[in-house]
Write a protein that holds these residues in place. Structure first.
Motif, short mmCIF file in Angstrom:
data_model
loop_
_atom_site.label_atom_id
_atom_site.label_comp_id
_atom_site.label_asym_id
_atom_site.label_seq_id
_atom_site.Cartn_x
_atom_site.Cartn_y
_atom_site.Cartn_z
N ILE A 37 0.62 -1.29 0.04
CA ILE A 37 0.05 0.10 -0.05
C ILE A 37 1.09 1.00 -0.52
O ILE A 37 0.88 2.27 -0.98
N SER A 40 1.65 4.12 -3.13
CA SER A 40 0.76 5.79 -2.58
C SER A 40 1.93 6.94 -3.21
O SER A 40 2.75 6.59 -3.60
N GLY A 76 -1.32 3.59 -7.55
CA GLY A 76 -1.99 3.99 -6.87
C GLY A 76 -3.27 5.33 -6.72
O GLY A 76 -4.01 5.29 -6.30
N SER A 102 -6.74 3.63 -6.77
CA SER A 102 -6.58 2.87 -5.74
C SER A 102 -6.75 3.48 -4.10
O SER A 102 -7.20 3.77 -3.34
N ILE A 103 -5.06 3.34 -3.47
CA ILE A 103 -4.69 3.85 -2.47
C ILE A 103 -5.18 5.03 -2.42
O ILE A 103 -6.13 5.84 -1.20
N SER A 162 -1.52 11.20 3.83
CA SER A 162 -2.42 10.09 3.37
C SER A 162 -1.65 9.25 4.43
O SER A 162 -2.25 7.88 4.08
N ILE A 185 -2.92 5.90 5.70
CA ILE A 185 -1.95 4.27 5.85
C ILE A 185 -1.45 4.24 7.19
O ILE A 185 -2.12 2.57 7.29
#
Length: 81
Positions: free
Chosen positions: A11, A15, A20, A23-24, A51, A55
């Motif tokens: 992940i 990012s 990403g 999605s992320i 972010s 996360i």
């Protein structure tokens, strides 16, 4: 390396990348917009988390049987706030 560490590493690597972006980035921005500011204040001491901070709150919930599909959650639900 644990499954949780592998999932979070993937992940984090995605990012900020083109991969990403859909999605992320969408996952993080959706949760920043949808969860109340009090949630972020309680868990991150800020009403406007980055972010990376969002996360960092993720906790591996489960791994689907032999597939590389993981589900994650935040530390507490809104019902317990």
């Amino acid at each position: 390396m644990s499954n949780e560490a592998k999932a979070l590493e993937g992940i984090r690597k995605a990012s900020g990348t083109e991969q990403g972006e859909y999605s992320i980035y969408e996952f993080v921005s959706h949760h920043i917009d949808e969860l109340p500011r009090t949630y972020w204040e309680k868990h991150l001491n800020t009403e406007s988390p980055s972010s990376e901070q969002v996360i960092g709150l993720l906790v591996l919930r489960s791994k689907w049987d032999d597939e590389e599909v993981y589900t994650s959650r935040y530390p507490t639900t809104l019902q317990t706030m």
